[in-house]
Design a protein around this motif. Structure first.
Motif, PDB file in Angstrom:
ATOM      1  N   ASN A 183     -46.178 110.478 -40.582  1.00  0.00           N
ATOM      2  CA  ASN A 183     -45.600 111.238 -41.691  1.00  0.00           C
ATOM      3  C   ASN A 183     -46.470 112.440 -42.048  1.00  0.00           C
ATOM      4  N   ASP A 184     -47.784 112.247 -42.032  1.00  0.00           N
ATOM      5  CA  ASP A 184     -48.703 113.353 -42.308  1.00  0.00           C
ATOM      6  C   ASP A 184     -48.527 114.466 -41.281  1.00  0.00           C
ATOM      7  N   GLN A 194     -46.040 112.182 -53.865  1.00  0.00           N
ATOM      8  CA  GLN A 194     -46.833 112.207 -52.635  1.00  0.00           C
ATOM      9  C   GLN A 194     -48.200 112.869 -52.885  1.00  0.00           C
ATOM     10  N   ALA A 195     -48.189 113.983 -53.600  1.00  0.00           N
ATOM     11  CA  ALA A 195     -49.438 114.706 -53.886  1.00  0.00           C
ATOM     12  C   ALA A 195     -50.385 113.836 -54.712  1.00  0.00           C
ATOM     13  N   GLY A 247     -54.173 115.120 -45.356  1.00  0.00           N
ATOM     14  CA  GLY A 247     -53.630 114.821 -46.678  1.00  0.00           C
ATOM     15  C   GLY A 247     -53.799 115.923 -47.706  1.00  0.00           C
ATOM     16  N   LEU A 248     -55.032 116.423 -47.843  1.00  0.00           N
ATOM     17  CA  LEU A 248     -55.288 117.416 -48.884  1.00  0.00           C
ATOM     18  C   LEU A 248     -54.640 118.759 -48.563  1.00  0.00           C
ATOM     19  N   LYS A 249     -54.537 119.077 -47.283  1.00  0.00           N
ATOM     20  CA  LYS A 249     -53.858 120.312 -46.877  1.00  0.00           C
ATOM     21  C   LYS A 249     -52.376 120.230 -47.271  1.00  0.00           C
ATOM     22  N   HIS A 309     -50.238 122.514 -50.000  1.00  0.00           N
ATOM     23  CA  HIS A 309     -48.986 123.180 -49.669  1.00  0.00           C
ATOM     24  C   HIS A 309     -47.877 122.801 -50.661  1.00  0.00           C
ATOM     25  N   ILE A 310     -47.776 121.516 -50.964  1.00  0.00           N
ATOM     26  CA  ILE A 310     -46.760 121.041 -51.923  1.00  0.00           C
ATOM     27  C   ILE A 310     -46.942 121.751 -53.265  1.00  0.00           C
TER      28      ILE A 310
END
Length: 184
Positions: free
Chosen positions: A17-18, A82-83, A151-153, A157-158
């Motif tokens: 998913n990532d 998600q974030a 994850g943090l990227k 973006h979100i």
């Protein structure tokens, strides 16, 4: 037995998913499903999952600091969840024993979300790499906490798509705070 299989596959599903989300990030194909978001309803779901993460790990207490009178925000509830869960997952992962605090603050023209932990913190020289894709701050490549470093990227973006900001503060040995804002 099926539970064991599910548990074993979970990290893989998360990584796939990532990758998918990261691909959407770099190709600018991620689309938001914007709606009026009730922050309390959003946080209820997030905190339920946070409690499960903490319980699974053990030795960690989830604390919440969420005021009553929060406005609704325009956002994609799935992506905001998600974030937040990404921040919380990292906080739980890098805290041996202690506390993870989830805080929401209404500011003049935005809502601030913070996830603070009492974990290992991040050294000054590693701090510039935190939001870089495929970077992981763990030296030991067999460390079970090792993820893809995406994850943090994806969070960044979100939040960008929501016209918000992401940042963090950390000190080696005394935990980290990760923030993002969403305009009101």
């Amino acid at each position: 037995p099926i539970e064991h299989i599910k548990a074993a596959l979970m990290p893989l599903v998360v990584q796939v998913n990532d990758f998918q989300d990261y691909a959407e990030t770099v190709t600018n194909r991620m689309e938001l499903d914007l709606q009026e978001v009730d922050i309390h309803a959003l946080m209820e779901g997030v905190l339920m999952m946070a409690d499960q993460l903490a319980e699974h790990k053990g030795g960690i207490e989830i604390e919440e600091d969420i005021p009553e009178n929060l406005p609704t925000i325009e956002g994609d509830p799935t992506r905001l969840t998600q974030a937040l869960l990404n921040y919380i997952h990292n906080a739980v992962k890098f805290t041996e024993k202690g506390r993870v605090t989830v805080r929401v603050i209404k500011e003049a023209d935005r809502v601030l979300f913070e996830v603070r932990d009492t974990g290992i913190g991040i050294t000054e020289e590693d701090q510039e790499k935190v939001f870089e894709p495929f970077e992981t701050l763990l030296e030991d490549k067999d460390d079970p906490r090792l993820g893809m470093g995406l994850g943090l990227k994806i969070v960044e973006h979100i939040i960008d798509l929501h016209d918000g900001e992401t940042w963090f503060e950390s000190k080696k040995g005394s935990g980290s705070s990760f923030f993002f804002t969403i305009p009101i």
